[in-house]
Design a protein around this motif. Sequence first.
Motif, short mmCIF file in Angstrom:
data_model
loop_
_atom_site.label_atom_id
_atom_site.label_comp_id
_atom_site.label_asym_id
_atom_site.label_seq_id
_atom_site.Cartn_x
_atom_site.Cartn_y
_atom_site.Cartn_z
N TYR A 1 0.73 -1.37 -0.09
CA TYR A 1 -0.05 0.05 0.10
C TYR A 1 0.72 1.28 0.06
O TYR A 1 0.36 2.14 -0.70
N LEU A 2 1.93 1.43 0.92
CA LEU A 2 2.77 2.52 0.65
C LEU A 2 3.96 2.11 -0.30
O LEU A 2 4.08 0.93 -1.04
N ASN A 3 4.51 3.30 -0.78
CA ASN A 3 5.72 2.93 -1.70
C ASN A 3 6.67 4.01 -1.35
O ASN A 3 6.65 4.85 -0.67
N LEU A 4 7.73 3.77 -1.86
CA LEU A 4 9.19 4.57 -1.35
C LEU A 4 8.91 5.81 -1.89
O LEU A 4 9.43 6.76 -0.96
N PHE B 1 -8.14 2.36 -1.14
CA PHE B 1 -7.40 2.36 0.20
C PHE B 1 -7.82 3.67 0.81
O PHE B 1 -7.36 4.75 0.26
N PRO B 2 -8.37 3.80 2.24
CA PRO B 2 -8.66 4.90 2.96
C PRO B 2 -7.40 5.87 2.94
O PRO B 2 -6.27 5.41 3.59
N PRO B 3 -7.57 7.07 2.85
CA PRO B 3 -6.23 7.84 3.02
C PRO B 3 -5.82 8.26 4.40
O PRO B 3 -4.71 8.29 4.87
N THR B 4 -6.82 7.89 5.38
CA THR B 4 -6.53 8.02 6.91
C THR B 4 -5.74 6.87 7.27
O THR B 4 -4.70 7.22 8.11
N LEU B 5 -5.90 5.75 6.81
CA LEU B 5 -5.03 4.57 7.11
C LEU B 5 -3.63 4.89 6.32
O LEU B 5 -2.41 4.67 6.88
N MET B 6 -3.40 5.35 5.19
CA MET B 6 -2.25 5.73 4.33
C MET B 6 -1.52 6.60 5.63
O MET B 6 -0.35 6.62 5.71
N GLN B 7 -2.30 7.78 6.00
CA GLN B 7 -1.46 8.74 6.64
C GLN B 7 -0.84 8.08 8.05
O GLN B 7 0.00 8.54 8.48
N ALA B 8 -1.94 7.36 8.62
CA ALA B 8 -1.43 6.87 9.95
C ALA B 8 -0.06 5.75 9.66
O ALA B 8 0.69 6.00 10.37
#
Length: 166
Positions: free
Chosen positions: A3-6, A56-63
């Motif tokens: 879900y994340l990337n470099l 994918f929810p941006p809130t989880l991405m930010q967390a």
Amino acid sequence: MEYLNLDLIKKHLNIDSDFHDDDDYLKILGDVAEQVTERHIDDSFQLIMLKNRGKFPPTLMQAMLLLVGNYYNNRESVAFTGVSELPQSYLYLLSLYQNYGNEGLDRIYFYHEINKLHDQADKNTDEIKDIRKHKISGGTWIDVDNEADSGYTHVVNVDDVDQGEY
């Protein structure tokens, strides 16, 4: 990292994109953040994406980015300076997705089935304009008038009708 990337991690940490010395370490931190976050909320990201129709929810991405930043900047579990948690940070964002019911796989199946039904309903809505007759069971047919304004629908048993009519 799924879900994340470099590039996103480097942007969040204000690391120049030309600096590559920590790339492998940042990838590990990204993997760790994804695993820790998924375990913390006790719900699968797959289920959350099913609930959100593939997004994918941006809130989880930010967390997860906050967690990567914490791990990158604080590489040990002991701090020698005064530190306080910022309000509405990692734990607050995760609390929005906390699964207290622990019904993981059943919920994944349920949301998957709901999404399939929703997709089928969308498809049917798009195709209904083109349907004139549709066999619904055995010898029964449904005859739908092409004029949407008339609202005409008639169910006919094929055995009772002259075949030349249809």
